[in-house]
Design an enzyme around this catalytic site. Structure first.
Site, PDB file in Angstrom:
ATOM      1  N   SER A  45       0.791  -1.248   0.000  1.00  0.00           N
ATOM      2  CA  SER A  45       0.000   0.000   0.000  1.00  0.00           C
ATOM      3  C   SER A  45       0.819   1.292   0.000  1.00  0.00           C
ATOM      4  CB  SER A  45      -0.962  -0.002   1.182  1.00  0.00           C
ATOM      5  OG  SER A  45      -0.263   0.330   2.363  1.00  0.00           O
ATOM      6  N   THR A  66      -2.125  -6.592  -1.164  1.00  0.00           N
ATOM      7  CA  THR A  66      -2.890  -6.091  -0.020  1.00  0.00           C
ATOM      8  C   THR A  66      -4.383  -6.206  -0.321  1.00  0.00           C
ATOM      9  OG1 THR A  66      -2.869  -3.859  -0.970  1.00  0.00           O
ATOM     10  CG2 THR A  66      -1.135  -4.391   0.608  1.00  0.00           C
ATOM     11  N   ASP A 146     -23.854  -2.948   6.688  1.00  0.00           N
ATOM     12  CA  ASP A 146     -23.164  -2.981   5.397  1.00  0.00           C
ATOM     13  C   ASP A 146     -24.180  -2.627   4.304  1.00  0.00           C
ATOM     14  OD1 ASP A 146     -21.888  -3.773   2.958  1.00  0.00           O
ATOM     15  OD2 ASP A 146     -20.529  -5.065   4.102  1.00  0.00           O
ATOM     16  N   ARG A 208      -8.934   1.881   7.649  1.00  0.00           N
ATOM     17  CA  ARG A 208      -8.035   2.887   7.103  1.00  0.00           C
ATOM     18  C   ARG A 208      -8.136   4.141   7.971  1.00  0.00           C
ATOM     19  NH1 ARG A 208      -5.569  -0.379   4.957  1.00  0.00           N
ATOM     20  NH2 ARG A 208      -5.123  -0.710   2.751  1.00  0.00           N
ATOM     21  N   ASP A 232      -5.225   0.877  14.780  1.00  0.00           N
ATOM     22  CA  ASP A 232      -4.104   0.274  14.047  1.00  0.00           C
ATOM     23  C   ASP A 232      -3.740   1.132  12.843  1.00  0.00           C
ATOM     24  OD1 ASP A 232      -2.265  -1.912  13.351  1.00  0.00           O
ATOM     25  OD2 ASP A 232      -3.619  -2.255  11.652  1.00  0.00           O
ATOM     26  N   GLU A 237      -0.419   8.653   7.773  1.00  0.00           N
ATOM     27  CA  GLU A 237       0.675   7.702   8.001  1.00  0.00           C
ATOM     28  C   GLU A 237       1.770   8.077   6.998  1.00  0.00           C
ATOM     29  OE1 GLU A 237      -0.536   3.593   7.540  1.00  0.00           O
ATOM     30  OE2 GLU A 237      -2.194   3.842   8.924  1.00  0.00           O
ATOM     31  N   HIS A 254      -0.175  -0.117  12.098  1.00  0.00           N
ATOM     32  CA  HIS A 254      -0.805  -0.665  10.881  1.00  0.00           C
ATOM     33  C   HIS A 254      -0.257  -2.071  10.579  1.00  0.00           C
ATOM     34  CE1 HIS A 254      -2.517   0.385   6.616  1.00  0.00           C
ATOM     35  NE2 HIS A 254      -2.705  -0.892   6.925  1.00  0.00           N
ATOM     36  N   GLY A 257      -2.932  -6.682   9.702  1.00  0.00           N
ATOM     37  CA  GLY A 257      -2.916  -7.694   8.626  1.00  0.00           C
ATOM     38  C   GLY A 257      -1.545  -8.293   8.394  1.00  0.00           C
TER      39      GLY A 257
HETATM   40  N1  NAD Z   1      -5.171  -2.814   9.251  1.00  0.00           N
HETATM   41  C1  NAD Z   1      -4.847  -3.708   8.352  1.00  0.00           C
HETATM   42  O1  NAD Z   1      -3.756  -4.251   8.370  1.00  0.00           O
HETATM   43  C2  NAD Z   1      -5.842  -4.091   7.293  1.00  0.00           C
HETATM   44  C3  NAD Z   1      -5.789  -5.381   6.750  1.00  0.00           C
HETATM   45  C4  NAD Z   1      -6.745  -5.753   5.801  1.00  0.00           C
HETATM   46  C5  NAD Z   1      -7.695  -4.827   5.386  1.00  0.00           C
HETATM   47  N2  NAD Z   1      -7.678  -3.574   5.899  1.00  0.00           N
HETATM   48  C6  NAD Z   1      -8.686  -2.574   5.454  1.00  0.00           C
HETATM   49  O2  NAD Z   1      -9.973  -3.106   5.750  1.00  0.00           O
HETATM   50  C7  NAD Z   1     -10.799  -2.950   4.619  1.00  0.00           C
HETATM   51  C8  NAD Z   1     -11.807  -4.083   4.590  1.00  0.00           C
HETATM   52  O3  NAD Z   1     -11.149  -5.286   4.277  1.00  0.00           O
HETATM   53  P1  NAD Z   1     -11.926  -6.538   3.691  1.00  0.00           P
HETATM   54  O4  NAD Z   1     -10.884  -7.491   3.258  1.00  0.00           O
HETATM   55  O5  NAD Z   1     -12.955  -6.996   4.651  1.00  0.00           O
HETATM   56  O6  NAD Z   1     -12.643  -5.889   2.427  1.00  0.00           O
HETATM   57  P2  NAD Z   1     -13.994  -6.361   1.737  1.00  0.00           P
HETATM   58  O7  NAD Z   1     -14.078  -5.617   0.456  1.00  0.00           O
HETATM   59  O8  NAD Z   1     -14.059  -7.847   1.705  1.00  0.00           O
HETATM   60  O9  NAD Z   1     -15.157  -5.858   2.718  1.00  0.00           O
HETATM   61  C9  NAD Z   1     -15.509  -4.512   2.874  1.00  0.00           C
HETATM   62  C10 NAD Z   1     -16.996  -4.460   3.195  1.00  0.00           C
HETATM   63  O10 NAD Z   1     -17.335  -3.103   3.497  1.00  0.00           O
HETATM   64  C11 NAD Z   1     -18.621  -2.842   2.941  1.00  0.00           C
HETATM   65  N3  NAD Z   1     -18.840  -1.403   2.794  1.00  0.00           N
HETATM   66  C12 NAD Z   1     -18.447  -0.577   1.805  1.00  0.00           C
HETATM   67  N4  NAD Z   1     -18.872   0.670   2.043  1.00  0.00           N
HETATM   68  C13 NAD Z   1     -19.534   0.654   3.224  1.00  0.00           C
HETATM   69  C14 NAD Z   1     -20.179   1.648   4.006  1.00  0.00           C
HETATM   70  N5  NAD Z   1     -20.253   2.925   3.629  1.00  0.00           N
HETATM   71  N6  NAD Z   1     -20.736   1.281   5.181  1.00  0.00           N
HETATM   72  C15 NAD Z   1     -20.678  -0.019   5.605  1.00  0.00           C
HETATM   73  N7  NAD Z   1     -20.105  -1.009   4.875  1.00  0.00           N
HETATM   74  C16 NAD Z   1     -19.514  -0.674   3.708  1.00  0.00           C
HETATM   75  C17 NAD Z   1     -18.582  -3.585   1.612  1.00  0.00           C
HETATM   76  O11 NAD Z   1     -19.895  -3.793   1.107  1.00  0.00           O
HETATM   77  C18 NAD Z   1     -17.877  -4.878   2.002  1.00  0.00           C
HETATM   78  O12 NAD Z   1     -18.774  -5.890   2.391  1.00  0.00           O
HETATM   79  C19 NAD Z   1      -9.830  -2.961   3.415  1.00  0.00           C
HETATM   80  O13 NAD Z   1     -10.358  -2.255   2.319  1.00  0.00           O
HETATM   81  C20 NAD Z   1      -8.610  -2.306   3.960  1.00  0.00           C
HETATM   82  O14 NAD Z   1      -8.682  -0.913   3.741  1.00  0.00           O
HETATM   83  C21 NAD Z   1      -6.796  -3.193   6.850  1.00  0.00           C
HETATM   84  O1  DEZ Z   2      -5.033  -3.396   3.015  1.00  0.00           O
HETATM   85  C1  DEZ Z   2      -4.307  -4.234   3.538  1.00  0.00           C
HETATM   86  O2  DEZ Z   2      -4.187  -5.388   3.098  1.00  0.00           O
HETATM   87  C2  DEZ Z   2      -3.506  -3.894   4.780  1.00  0.00           C
HETATM   88  O3  DEZ Z   2      -3.892  -2.675   5.310  1.00  0.00           O
HETATM   89  C3  DEZ Z   2      -2.045  -3.940   4.524  1.00  0.00           C
HETATM   90  O4  DEZ Z   2      -1.346  -4.155   5.699  1.00  0.00           O
HETATM   91  C4  DEZ Z   2      -1.586  -2.666   3.892  1.00  0.00           C
HETATM   92  O5  DEZ Z   2      -0.399  -2.868   3.207  1.00  0.00           O
HETATM   93  P1  DEZ Z   2       1.042  -2.428   3.742  1.00  0.00           P
HETATM   94  O6  DEZ Z   2       0.892  -1.005   4.161  1.00  0.00           O
HETATM   95  O7  DEZ Z   2       1.341  -3.347   4.807  1.00  0.00           O
HETATM   96  O8  DEZ Z   2       1.936  -2.526   2.583  1.00  0.00           O
END
Ligand code: NAD
Ligand code: DEZ
Length: 375
Positions: A45, A66, A146, A208, A232, A237, A254, A257
């Site tokens: 990312s 990611t 959702d 995010r 997280d 950032e 962060h 994941g």
């Molecule tokens: N902190 C980390 O390390 C980390 C790791 C993985 C993902 N993430 C973040 O988490 C997000 C979600 O991950 P995921 O794998 O579950 O994605 P995903 O696409 O499988 O799920 C996201 C869900 O959010 C819903 N959504 C979209 N807009 C919405 C709104 N306004 N209100 C409520 N729900 C809504 C979507 O319909 C979907 O079901 C990623 O896009 C990423 O930004 C962060």
């Molecule tokens: O979106 C994701 O998969 C996670 O937030 C992931 O950790 C982001 O990627 P990175 O900043 O670790 O490269």
């Protein structure tokens, strides 16, 4: 074939060398000069895919290892007819482990009651649906929000945001960063959001940083609207705000994941997609490179302990979240802490042995993501 690989893509060189020439470059330093004669760009990312980066390059395919993909400008990819992929669900178990551990940590350290309390999950995709299952294992009643899924699948099982905020004792965000209508998530956790939350609730953001209005969080905290905060992800950032850091009970760089499996799944997904795109046979197998699991077997004396005490012991033994706690001195090193993150294995690799037969507890441990057997 030439592939430019961002430095933090786990085993990126090893994977893409099976397809041809590879150049590994620090994520934030990848520039147009590197892409002039490259066929593929493999990132995470921190590399922002902007028109300035790719216009005039020979790149045909971009893969991000990611789940989130808001760092890619899709209009430019479309205009330039560049193929792409993200890695949906690659680290969903990792984030679910993180949220489970965070909740159990607050339970053990701050007395957060979980049984018969409610958790509101905003965004029920790969991560949110796993968090829902884990939360039930901890005895939490689950409320789901959702709107995109409710519009596609019907409202059954989903609740309006206002209702979830008013009912839940814990709110956790698992939405992508979206700026467009009809369901934008940019700063969705704003003043109104916090005003609608039940006073004294727990707030968690591992989605995010920009999904949260940080000033609204500080105000809500000052008003006593929030009892505990788990962050997280940050806005911005890597130069995170010291005042927001100070407001978080659990503050991590962060890494929700960043389990080994989460990072490796991302590399495998982009590798397989790149192979399909370039019509190459995938030959890379990372399994011989996987280190042994630190805690493959864990014996827990469960006698006299509540289910959540046992779960907290198991979670802390596999993933001690306090080791990831950020302090103000860490702020300048945010990127480095992430890049040098140690090996964290997922709950599913650990088999818990209980000293007594307790059917309900056994089911809960399994639902919380571990393997389990009674001695
Ligand atoms: N902190 C980390 O390390 C980390 C790791 C993985 C993902 N993430 C973040 O988490 C997000 C979600 O991950 P995921 O794998 O579950 O994605 P995903 O696409 O499988 O799920 C996201 C869900 O959010 C819903 N959504 C979209 N807009 C919405 C709104 N306004 N209100 C409520 N729900 C809504 C979507 O319909 C979907 O079901 C990623 O896009 C990423 O930004 C962060
Ligand atoms: O979106 C994701 O998969 C996670 O937030 C992931 O950790 C982001 O990627 P990175 O900043 O670790 O490269």
């Amino acid at each position: 074939m030439k592939t430019i690989v961002a430095e933090t893509v786990l085993l990126g060189r090893e994977a893409f060398e099976t397809l041809g020439e590879v150049e590994v470059i620090p994520d934030r330093e990848i520039g147009p000069q590197h892409l002039i004669d490259a066929d593929a760009l493999i990132i995470r990312s921190k590399t922002k895919v902007t028109p300035e980066l790719i216009t005039g390059s020979s790149v045909q395919f971009i893969g991000t290892a990611t789940a989130g993909f808001e760092h890619i400008d899709f209009q430019t990819l479309e205009t330039q007819k560049i193929g792409w992929c993200a890695s949906p669900g690659c680290n969903a178990d990792s984030v679910a482990d993180y949220i489970t551990t965070a909740l159990l940590h607050l339970h053990s350290r701050q007395g957060l009651e979980l049984k018969n309390k409610a958790i509101g999950i905003i965004g029920v995709g790969q991560v949110g649906s796993r968090v829902a299952k884990r939360a039930e294992a901890l005895g939490l009643r689950v409320l789901l929000n959702d709107p995109p899924r409710a519009a596609r699948e019907g409202k059954n099982g989903f609740q309006p945001l206002k209702h979830v905020l008013a009912e839940a004792d814990v709110i956790t965000l698992h939405v992508p960063l979206i700026t467009e209508q009809p369901w934008p998530t940019l700063k969705m956790a704003d003043d109104l959001f916090f005003e609608q939350m039940r006073p004294g609730s727990v707030f968690i953001n591992a989605a995010r940083g920009k999904v949260l209005d940080s000033d609204a969080l500080l105000l809500a905290k000052a008003k006593g609207q929030i009892s505990s905060t788990v962050l997280d992800v940050w806005d911005p950032e890597p130069q995170i705000r010291a005042d927001v850091l100070a407001a978080a009970d659990i503050a991590t760089p962060h890494i929700a994941g960043h389990s080994l499996e989460g990072k490796l799944n991302g590399t495998v997904q982009v590798y397989q997609n790149a192979c399909r795109f370039f019509h190459k046979e995938p030959v890379w197998d990372p399994s011989p490179l996987l280190p042994a699991v630190d805690v493959p077997e864990l014996k827990i004396n469960s006698s006299g302990k509540t289910d959540n005490e046992v779960l907290a012991e198991a979670a802390a033994a596999v993933y001690d979240i306090s080791q990831d706690q950020l302090s103000e001195e860490d702020i300048p090193h945010f990127d480095r802490l992430r890049a040098n993150y140690g090996v964290r294995r997922e709950f599913k690799n650990t088999r818990i042995h209980l000293t007594e037969e307790r059917d309900e507890l056994t089911n809960r441990i399994r639902q919380a993501g571990f393997s389990v057997s009674a001695d």
